[in-house]
Design a protein around this motif. Structure first.
Motif, PDB file in Angstrom:
ATOM      1  N   ALA A   1       0.829  -1.210   0.000  1.00 10.83           N
ATOM      2  CA  ALA A   1       0.000   0.000   0.000  1.00 10.83           C
ATOM      3  C   ALA A   1       0.859   1.254   0.000  1.00 10.83           C
ATOM      4  CB  ALA A   1      -0.929  -0.004   1.213  1.00 10.83           C
ATOM      5  N   ASP A   2       1.947   1.223   0.758  1.00  8.84           N
ATOM      6  CA  ASP A   2       2.851   2.371   0.819  1.00  8.84           C
ATOM      7  C   ASP A   2       3.547   2.582  -0.526  1.00  8.84           C
ATOM      8  OD1 ASP A   2       4.135   4.392   2.581  1.00  8.84           O
ATOM      9  OD2 ASP A   2       5.949   3.297   2.051  1.00  8.84           O
ATOM     10  N   LYS A   3       3.948   1.456  -1.130  1.00  9.17           N
ATOM     11  CA  LYS A   3       4.691   1.518  -2.395  1.00  9.17           C
ATOM     12  C   LYS A   3       3.839   2.074  -3.526  1.00  9.17           C
ATOM     13  CE  LYS A   3       5.240  -2.451  -4.273  1.00  9.17           C
ATOM     14  NZ  LYS A   3       5.674  -3.835  -4.417  1.00  9.17           N
ATOM     15  N   VAL A   4       2.573   1.645  -3.600  1.00 12.10           N
ATOM     16  CA  VAL A   4       1.727   2.034  -4.734  1.00 12.10           C
ATOM     17  C   VAL A   4       0.793   3.183  -4.392  1.00 12.10           C
ATOM     18  CG1 VAL A   4       1.820  -0.327  -5.613  1.00 12.10           C
ATOM     19  CG2 VAL A   4      -0.135   0.386  -4.222  1.00 12.10           C
ATOM     20  N   SER A   5       0.941   3.769  -3.217  1.00  9.80           N
ATOM     21  CA  SER A   5       0.027   4.847  -2.810  1.00  9.80           C
ATOM     22  C   SER A   5       0.074   6.028  -3.777  1.00  9.80           C
ATOM     23  CB  SER A   5       0.361   5.326  -1.397  1.00  9.80           C
ATOM     24  OG  SER A   5       1.690   5.834  -1.328  1.00  9.80           O
ATOM     25  N   VAL A   6       1.202   6.213  -4.468  1.00 17.69           N
ATOM     26  CA  VAL A   6       1.290   7.341  -5.399  1.00 17.69           C
ATOM     27  C   VAL A   6       0.258   7.226  -6.517  1.00 17.69           C
ATOM     28  CG1 VAL A   6       3.705   7.910  -4.976  1.00 17.69           C
ATOM     29  CG2 VAL A   6       3.139   6.178  -6.691  1.00 17.69           C
ATOM     30  N   SER A   7      -0.174   5.977  -6.828  1.00 15.35           N
ATOM     31  CA  SER A   7      -1.193   5.801  -7.865  1.00 15.35           C
ATOM     32  C   SER A   7      -2.510   6.432  -7.435  1.00 15.35           C
ATOM     33  CB  SER A   7      -1.385   4.301  -8.151  1.00 15.35           C
ATOM     34  OG  SER A   7      -2.413   4.104  -9.101  1.00 15.35           O
TER      35      SER A   7
ATOM     36  N   ALA B   1      -3.659  -7.331  -2.258  1.00 13.69           N
ATOM     37  CA  ALA B   1      -5.019  -6.974  -2.649  1.00 13.69           C
ATOM     38  C   ALA B   1      -5.870  -6.621  -1.434  1.00 13.69           C
ATOM     39  CB  ALA B   1      -5.649  -8.130  -3.423  1.00 13.69           C
ATOM     40  N   GLY B   2      -5.740  -7.413  -0.352  1.00 14.57           N
ATOM     41  CA  GLY B   2      -6.577  -7.186   0.825  1.00 14.57           C
ATOM     42  C   GLY B   2      -6.332  -5.839   1.476  1.00 14.57           C
ATOM     43  N   MET B   3      -5.054  -5.515   1.669  1.00 19.80           N
ATOM     44  CA  MET B   3      -4.744  -4.223   2.275  1.00 19.80           C
ATOM     45  C   MET B   3      -5.098  -3.088   1.322  1.00 19.80           C
ATOM     46  SD  MET B   3      -3.702  -2.786   5.035  1.00 19.80           S
ATOM     47  CE  MET B   3      -2.692  -3.883   6.004  1.00 19.80           C
ATOM     48  N   ASP B   4      -4.999  -3.357   0.025  1.00 20.58           N
ATOM     49  CA  ASP B   4      -5.383  -2.341  -0.957  1.00 20.58           C
ATOM     50  C   ASP B   4      -6.872  -2.024  -0.836  1.00 20.58           C
ATOM     51  OD1 ASP B   4      -4.550  -0.553  -2.829  1.00 20.58           O
ATOM     52  OD2 ASP B   4      -4.686  -1.917  -4.527  1.00 20.58           O
TER      53      ASP B   4
END
Length: 521
Positions: free
Chosen positions: A79-85, A197-200
């Motif tokens: 989640a931290d890594k892809v949060s910029v999306s 996926a779950g945390m997303d």
């Protein structure tokens, strides 16, 4: 294996526990000259000392304590890594004045940093206990993107994030290998793999609330800053918990001495080595790693798998926006349904591999077919209209994500030798970073909003994945059949071969030299 004949000459029967080094050309010595008493004792304990009930009791305890925390840590990093999306759809690009390919570089710089620090990070994991290493790295994740005001500050913070997060996935693989048997690796890895996926889904719901509040109160904190503050606060708590809980059976505080012995004995038959002793760094295992064909299968398959992953994790929300969805709609109509499908597919794949060993590669091959078809169809559809058809095509591409974690499970299952595991893990994550860097760059600003060239590249990569998987599985099958013939020529029974292979594995011999080792596929 060029030294097979030499190994045949020096392989002992169970009654002949070798106390001298194997005289094999290029093979490492066993236990620096002899099998250690601890290794021989553990093999004997695994064969004679503990009941199935004792093993099951320790397994339940490990599952109850470790799996939930592994799930949360894996999911939070993702989640931290892809949060910029998500942040990009809530004003990040506008507020920090990003132009052209600058947004793509926020993803690429993360993986470049990840790549640079991966080798030293894996070395630290071998020299220091897993729990403290991960706790320190997670605390550093608190680096606050919310304070960034321009591209330069974002670039520096993303670089530091990549450096801090590079040890998390290798640590999860080490924990999986040290606590679980070969048959359990895929199932347990898939469980913590569903965290992406779950945390997303969970963070998307929270982000939706943050975005809704910002929409209703436009003068308050920017929603992309609120998302960053939320994730930073979560990692502070997790860093404390991981320090107290994470580790191999030898390292953790929450097992008794007897339970630690049981946990170590459980994995002996996997022949990948337990953590009964702290292993020194062995340069001969480094050389062996790069002589092993599976290293190269792993490297190229992970690159090919990571190219579409790197693009869609950073640009997936923007692809949904290109269909005509609003930023808030991309969360509830795009990301959340897609990630729920991902969770279901992961759990089904994990259950099948637990109940039916030998299907891992078939599941990976099947998973990339709808991803290939969906991406290709998305590229070929007319430019306008067909909103829900486009949604459906992009929706099914998430099934291709099943292959990624399952590829990673091949490392704990099929790599023996402590140093070889570390080096192979480094190779894996170098490939992972390389592929994700490339994936982020194939989505070019000039191709917005549909990104057709990038979607075609992603579709091609899914097709290439299928081909590499077929070749890799064929190699494992050939190796196993070849080793069966060599052991048969020695006149050993399957039980004798298992015993000898376990002794070699507990003495830190690699899978490449141990002819009693069989690859799981």
């Amino acid at each position: 294996m060029d030294n097979a004949d030499e190994i045949k000459k020096t392989t002992a029967t169970p009654a002949q526990v070798p106390m001298e080094p194997l005289e094999t050309k290029g093979a490492p010595s066993i236990g620096a000259g002899k099998i250690s008493e601890a290794a021989a004792d553990l093999v004997q304990a695994a064969e004679e000392e503990f009941s199935a009930e004792a093993y099951a009791r320790v397994l339940r305890k490990a599952d109850f304590i470790l799996l939930p925390l592994m799930w949360i840590c894996s999911g939070t990093q993702y989640a931290d890594k892809v949060s910029v999306s998500t942040q990009a759809t809530f004003g990040l690009r506008e507020d920090t004045h990003l132009v052209g390919q600058q947004f793509s570089w926020l993803t690429s710089i993360f993986y470049i940093s990840f790549l640079v620090f991966e080798a030293p990070g894996n070395y630290i994991l071998q020299r220091v206990s897993v729990g403290p290493t991960i706790a320190v790295s997670m605390f550093i994740w608190v680096l606050c993107i919310a304070a960034a005001k321009n591209f330069a500050s974002l670039l520096v913070l993303r670089f530091l994030q990549g450096a801090a997060e590079c040890t998390t996935y290798p640590a999860l693989i080490i924990i999986t290998a040290s606590w679980y048997t070969t048959q359990e690796h895929a199932h347990r890895s898939i469980i913590w793999g569903t965290a992406n996926a779950g945390m997303d889904v969970l963070t998307s719901l929270i982000n939706y609330g943050i975005g809704t509040r910002a929409k209703n109160h436009p003068g308050g904190l920017a929603p992309w800053k609120g998302i960053s503050l939320f994730l930073g606060s979560l990692t502070i708590v997790l860093s404390i918990v991981t320090y107290l809980v994470f580790g191999t059976p030898r390292e953790v505080r929450w097992l008794s001495a007897q339970e630690k012995r049981i946990a170590q004995a459980r994995v002996v038959k996997s022949q990948t080595g337990s953590d009964v002793e702290k292993r020194p760094w062995k340069w001969d295992q480094v050389r062996t790693t790069f002589r092993d064909p599976q290293t190269y299968f792993l490297f190229f398959l992970v690159i090919v798998n990571s190219i579409p992953n790197g693009g869609t994790t950073s640009f997936g929300n923007l692809v949904y926006v290109s269909f005509g969805f609003s930023p808030l709609d991309t969360i509830v109509k795009g990301k959340i349904p897609q990630q729920l499908l991902s969770i279901v597919s992961f759990l089904v794949a994990g259950y099948i591999t637990l109940k039916k060993p030998g299907l891992r590669f078939y599941i990976m091959m099947i998973s990339v077919i709808p991803a290939f078809a969906g991406m290709l169809a998305l590229a070929l559809l007319p430019k306008d209209g067909m909103l829900w058809t486009r949604w459906g095509c992009f929706f099914i591409t998430i099934l291709g994500n099943v292959a990624g974690p399952m590829i990673w499970t091949l490392v704990p299952s099929n790599v023996a030798g402590r140093t070889k595991k570390s080096v192979t893990g480094t190779v894996l994550f170098i490939a992972y970073c390389t592929g994700n860097c490339i994936g982020a760059q194939v989505f070019q600003a000039k191709d917005a909003p549909r990104y057709i060239p990038a979607i075609i590249v992603c579709s091609t990569m899914y097709g290439l994945e299928f081909v590499i998987m077929v070749a890799w599985r064929s190699y494992y099958k050939w190796q196993n059949a070849r080793r069966d013939r060599l052991v048969a020529e020695l006149g050993m029974t399957p039980e004798e071969s298992l015993h000898q292979g376990s002794l070699y594995a507990e003495s830190d011999m690699t899978d490449f030299e141990n002819i009693h080792f069989r690859y799981s596929y």
